[in-house]
Motif scaffolding. Structure first.
Motif, PDB file in Angstrom:
ATOM      1  N   GLY A 158      12.969   6.556   0.752  1.00 12.37           N
ATOM      2  CA  GLY A 158      12.607   7.210  -0.495  1.00 12.37           C
ATOM      3  C   GLY A 158      13.546   8.330  -0.876  1.00 12.37           C
ATOM      4  O   GLY A 158      13.262   9.103  -1.795  1.00 12.37           O
ATOM      5  N   LEU A 159      14.686   8.448  -0.177  1.00 18.58           N
ATOM      6  CA  LEU A 159      15.691   9.445  -0.542  1.00 18.58           C
ATOM      7  C   LEU A 159      16.544   8.973  -1.711  1.00 18.58           C
ATOM      8  O   LEU A 159      17.359   9.721  -2.231  1.00 18.58           O
ATOM      9  CB  LEU A 159      16.597   9.764   0.656  1.00 18.58           C
ATOM     10  N   GLU A 160      16.365   7.696  -2.093  1.00 15.47           N
ATOM     11  CA  GLU A 160      17.027   7.160  -3.273  1.00 15.47           C
ATOM     12  C   GLU A 160      16.047   6.238  -3.984  1.00 15.47           C
ATOM     13  O   GLU A 160      15.105   5.726  -3.376  1.00 15.47           O
ATOM     14  CB  GLU A 160      18.315   6.414  -2.894  1.00 15.47           C
ATOM     15  N   ASP A 161      16.258   6.029  -5.273  1.00  6.84           N
ATOM     16  CA  ASP A 161      15.392   5.191  -6.084  1.00  6.84           C
ATOM     17  C   ASP A 161      16.070   3.832  -6.234  1.00  6.84           C
ATOM     18  O   ASP A 161      16.974   3.653  -7.044  1.00  6.84           O
ATOM     19  CB  ASP A 161      15.179   5.853  -7.449  1.00  6.84           C
ATOM     20  N   TRP A 162      15.603   2.859  -5.438  1.00  7.50           N
ATOM     21  CA  TRP A 162      16.286   1.556  -5.420  1.00  7.50           C
ATOM     22  C   TRP A 162      16.164   0.836  -6.753  1.00  7.50           C
ATOM     23  O   TRP A 162      17.103   0.184  -7.194  1.00  7.50           O
ATOM     24  CB  TRP A 162      15.702   0.695  -4.294  1.00  7.50           C
ATOM     25  N   LYS A 163      15.040   0.965  -7.400  1.00  5.86           N
ATOM     26  CA  LYS A 163      14.858   0.329  -8.707  1.00  5.86           C
ATOM     27  C   LYS A 163      15.869   0.879  -9.705  1.00  5.86           C
ATOM     28  O   LYS A 163      16.517   0.125 -10.439  1.00  5.86           O
ATOM     29  CB  LYS A 163      13.432   0.560  -9.204  1.00  5.86           C
ATOM     30  N   TRP A 169      13.473  -6.239  -8.790  1.00 10.18           N
ATOM     31  CA  TRP A 169      12.049  -6.205  -8.462  1.00 10.18           C
ATOM     32  C   TRP A 169      11.644  -7.524  -7.839  1.00 10.18           C
ATOM     33  O   TRP A 169      12.148  -8.596  -8.210  1.00 10.18           O
ATOM     34  CB  TRP A 169      11.242  -5.963  -9.728  1.00 10.18           C
ATOM     35  N   LEU A 170      10.723  -7.475  -6.878  1.00 10.96           N
ATOM     36  CA  LEU A 170      10.154  -8.670  -6.275  1.00 10.96           C
ATOM     37  C   LEU A 170       8.648  -8.558  -6.386  1.00 10.96           C
ATOM     38  O   LEU A 170       8.062  -7.516  -6.064  1.00 10.96           O
ATOM     39  CB  LEU A 170      10.569  -8.787  -4.806  1.00 10.96           C
ATOM     40  N   ILE A 234       6.171   0.901  -1.903  1.00  8.76           N
ATOM     41  CA  ILE A 234       7.400   1.614  -1.548  1.00  8.76           C
ATOM     42  C   ILE A 234       8.432   1.498  -2.660  1.00  8.76           C
ATOM     43  O   ILE A 234       9.087   2.482  -3.040  1.00  8.76           O
ATOM     44  CB  ILE A 234       7.969   1.064  -0.223  1.00  8.76           C
ATOM     45  N   TYR A 235       8.582   0.286  -3.210  1.00  6.94           N
ATOM     46  CA  TYR A 235       9.602   0.044  -4.233  1.00  6.94           C
ATOM     47  C   TYR A 235       9.272   0.743  -5.547  1.00  6.94           C
ATOM     48  O   TYR A 235      10.169   1.255  -6.235  1.00  6.94           O
ATOM     49  CB  TYR A 235       9.740  -1.464  -4.450  1.00  6.94           C
ATOM     50  N   THR A 236       7.990   0.788  -5.905  1.00 11.99           N
ATOM     51  CA  THR A 236       7.610   1.254  -7.239  1.00 11.99           C
ATOM     52  C   THR A 236       7.189   2.719  -7.307  1.00 11.99           C
ATOM     53  O   THR A 236       6.956   3.223  -8.415  1.00 11.99           O
ATOM     54  CB  THR A 236       6.456   0.398  -7.793  1.00 11.99           C
ATOM     55  N   GLN A 237       7.107   3.416  -6.171  1.00 14.58           N
ATOM     56  CA  GLN A 237       6.566   4.779  -6.199  1.00 14.58           C
ATOM     57  C   GLN A 237       7.514   5.784  -5.524  1.00 14.58           C
ATOM     58  O   GLN A 237       7.207   6.350  -4.480  1.00 14.58           O
ATOM     59  CB  GLN A 237       5.200   4.808  -5.508  1.00 14.58           C
ATOM     60  N   PRO A 238       8.673   6.040  -6.111  1.00 13.24           N
ATOM     61  CA  PRO A 238       9.621   6.984  -5.498  1.00 13.24           C
ATOM     62  C   PRO A 238       9.050   8.403  -5.465  1.00 13.24           C
ATOM     63  O   PRO A 238       8.263   8.798  -6.330  1.00 13.24           O
ATOM     64  CB  PRO A 238      10.845   6.908  -6.416  1.00 13.24           C
ATOM     65  N   VAL A 239       9.446   9.155  -4.439  1.00 16.34           N
ATOM     66  CA  VAL A 239       9.014  10.558  -4.326  1.00 16.34           C
ATOM     67  C   VAL A 239      10.188  11.526  -4.480  1.00 16.34           C
ATOM     68  O   VAL A 239       9.986  12.734  -4.570  1.00 16.34           O
ATOM     69  CB  VAL A 239       8.319  10.816  -2.967  1.00 16.34           C
ATOM     70  N   MET A 240      11.412  11.011  -4.542  1.00 13.29           N
ATOM     71  CA  MET A 240      12.605  11.859  -4.496  1.00 13.29           C
ATOM     72  C   MET A 240      12.693  12.837  -5.662  1.00 13.29           C
ATOM     73  O   MET A 240      13.303  13.909  -5.535  1.00 13.29           O
ATOM     74  CB  MET A 240      13.862  10.997  -4.460  1.00 13.29           C
ATOM     75  N   TYR A 241      12.062  12.517  -6.783  1.00 16.43           N
ATOM     76  CA  TYR A 241      12.177  13.368  -7.960  1.00 16.43           C
ATOM     77  C   TYR A 241      11.344  14.639  -7.847  1.00 16.43           C
ATOM     78  O   TYR A 241      11.450  15.520  -8.698  1.00 16.43           O
ATOM     79  CB  TYR A 241      11.767  12.581  -9.204  1.00 16.43           C
ATOM     80  N   THR A 260      19.042   1.939   6.153  1.00 16.13           N
ATOM     81  CA  THR A 260      17.829   1.343   5.598  1.00 16.13           C
ATOM     82  C   THR A 260      17.759   1.494   4.085  1.00 16.13           C
ATOM     83  O   THR A 260      17.971   2.585   3.545  1.00 16.13           O
ATOM     84  CB  THR A 260      16.589   2.012   6.218  1.00 16.13           C
ATOM     85  N   ALA A 261      17.455   0.410   3.415  1.00 17.32           N
ATOM     86  CA  ALA A 261      17.209   0.430   1.971  1.00 17.32           C
ATOM     87  C   ALA A 261      16.319  -0.767   1.640  1.00 17.32           C
ATOM     88  O   ALA A 261      16.705  -1.906   1.889  1.00 17.32           O
ATOM     89  CB  ALA A 261      18.510   0.372   1.180  1.00 17.32           C
ATOM     90  N   ILE A 262      15.146  -0.496   1.094  1.00 16.65           N
ATOM     91  CA  ILE A 262      14.201  -1.567   0.776  1.00 16.65           C
ATOM     92  C   ILE A 262      14.787  -2.461  -0.318  1.00 16.65           C
ATOM     93  O   ILE A 262      15.232  -1.977  -1.367  1.00 16.65           O
ATOM     94  CB  ILE A 262      12.852  -0.980   0.330  1.00 16.65           C
ATOM     95  N   GLY A 263      14.795  -3.759  -0.068  1.00 19.49           N
ATOM     96  CA  GLY A 263      15.309  -4.712  -1.040  1.00 19.49           C
ATOM     97  C   GLY A 263      16.809  -4.875  -1.033  1.00 19.49           C
ATOM     98  O   GLY A 263      17.365  -5.545  -1.918  1.00 19.49           O
ATOM     99  N   LYS A 264      17.483  -4.299  -0.038  1.00 22.93           N
ATOM    100  CA  LYS A 264      18.944  -4.412   0.004  1.00 22.93           C
ATOM    101  C   LYS A 264      19.394  -5.873   0.011  1.00 22.93           C
ATOM    102  O   LYS A 264      20.389  -6.239  -0.626  1.00 22.93           O
ATOM    103  CB  LYS A 264      19.499  -3.687   1.237  1.00 22.93           C
TER     104      LYS A 264
END
Length: 335
Positions: A158-163, A169-170, A234-241, A260-264
């Motif tokens: 969650g240190l980056e916003d993958w979306k 998206w999956l 995890i993918y849809t709810q970033p906390v970094m902001y 680690t990166a979800i959806g890489k």
């Protein structure tokens, strides 16, 4: 319920229930029963008390492919240092319930954890959180900052916003199709490459079998569905902001070889190499936090608390001390 083992090249491979029945934890497991989303739920946790208390409590937040049991060596080090330790399994994970119709959110998991702390009589604590647990702990810290004495994030995702970066998206159904095919071999390969920076020790196998055993069991569909819902969260709810709103002292501890990166694996080839650059994104996160420092383990991966428990525990105990003095062998940056 009956549990058994199957034979493979790795010897006897266990079969566990959907709530990890049959797998032994290092300390006694209790259950917090509560109502949430019109459901009666049971949240497993360990409450380990020291022989000589120092008056402080640490709450451990596990990661996505982890359980409270994976904190075993950390718990022992903290208890030896006088800390009381609360280590829950979040709803949807491990020995806790996996309700099929649950709306998973980091805010909800944070509320569940804060409810557990009230139940066990803990009003203030130090939060130590690994991987996905970092996103839960950040939400809990934002929701109840007065209750968090210090926040320690260990290789948090969650240190980056993958979306926002372009990871496709999956759907939950898509995640389910991926998860239902999970095997020990797939889990082992991923953990070796990501959690342990390409290294492998026989002692890691127990954590592979902990997960794989649930996918061999009679509740594998329930386990896979919960996992799919959690990946969507995890993918849809970033906390970094919202890192700038963290008011408590914060320590970010990372293995520099973590990628680690979800959806890489779903991302275009030209994007994959830019994802999960932990030395870069961790420094950026620390700079966004009002009162933070970064501790780096140059040769470790996503799970430093398992890969090199002695080094990690020494750094953690120093970070928790009132006047933390990080060893010069560990790179430290101030936010």
């Amino acid at each position: 319920m009956f549990f058994f083992t199957v034979c493979s090249a790795f010897g006897q491979e266990p079969v566990y229930g959907s709530n990890l029945e049959g797998f032994s934890y290092p300390f006694p497991v209790s259950y917090f029963s509560f109502e949430s989303q019109r459901l009666s739920l049971h949240m497993a946790y360990m409450d380990v008390r020291p022989a000589t208390p120092n008056g402080r409590t640490v709450v451990l937040f596990h990661g996505k492919n982890f359980c409270a049991a994976t904190w075993e060596k950390t718990i022992k080090a903290l208890v030896s240092g006088g800390y009381r330790v609360i280590a829950p399994d979040q709803i949807g994970f491990c020995k806790s319930d996996k309700p099929e119709g649950y709306h998973y959110s980091f805010q909800q998991l944070a509320e569940n954890t804060l409810g557990l702390l009230k139940y066990v009589g803990v009003s203030q604590a130090i939060f130590v959180a690994h991987s996905t647990g970092g996103m839960v702990a950040v939400r809990a810290a934002l929701a109840s900052p007065a209750d968090v004495q210090k926040l320690v994030l260990v290789d948090p995702i969650g240190l980056e916003d993958w979306k926002a970066k372009g990871v496709p998206w999956l759907s939950v159904d898509g995640w389910y199709r991926k998860e239902i095919t999970n095997t020990a071999d797939k889990i082992r390969t991923y953990e070796k490459n990501t959690y342990y920076a390409g290294q492998w020790k026989p002692e890691y196998e127990v954590w592979v079998q902990m997960l794989a055993g649930m996918y061999r069991g009679p509740g594998r569909e329930r386990v896979a569905w919960a996992s799919a819902l959690l990946y969507d969260m995890i993918y849809t709810q970033p906390v970094m902001y919202e890192f700038g709103s963290l008011t408590m002292p914060t320590v970010v501890m990372i293995g520099d070889k973590d990628t680690t990166a979800i959806g890489k694996d779903l991302a275009p080839p030209e994007l994959r190499g830019a994802l999960g650059n932990y030395p870069v994104i961790a420094r950026r996160a620390v700079q966004a936090m009002p009162d933070a420092q970064l501790v780096e383990f140059p040769e470790l991966g996503h799970s430093p608390q398992i890969q090199d428990a002695a080094q990690f525990n020494a750094a953690l105990l120093q970070a928790l001390a009132p006047r933390s003095d990080i060893q010069p062998t560990i790179k430290m940056h101030q936010g």
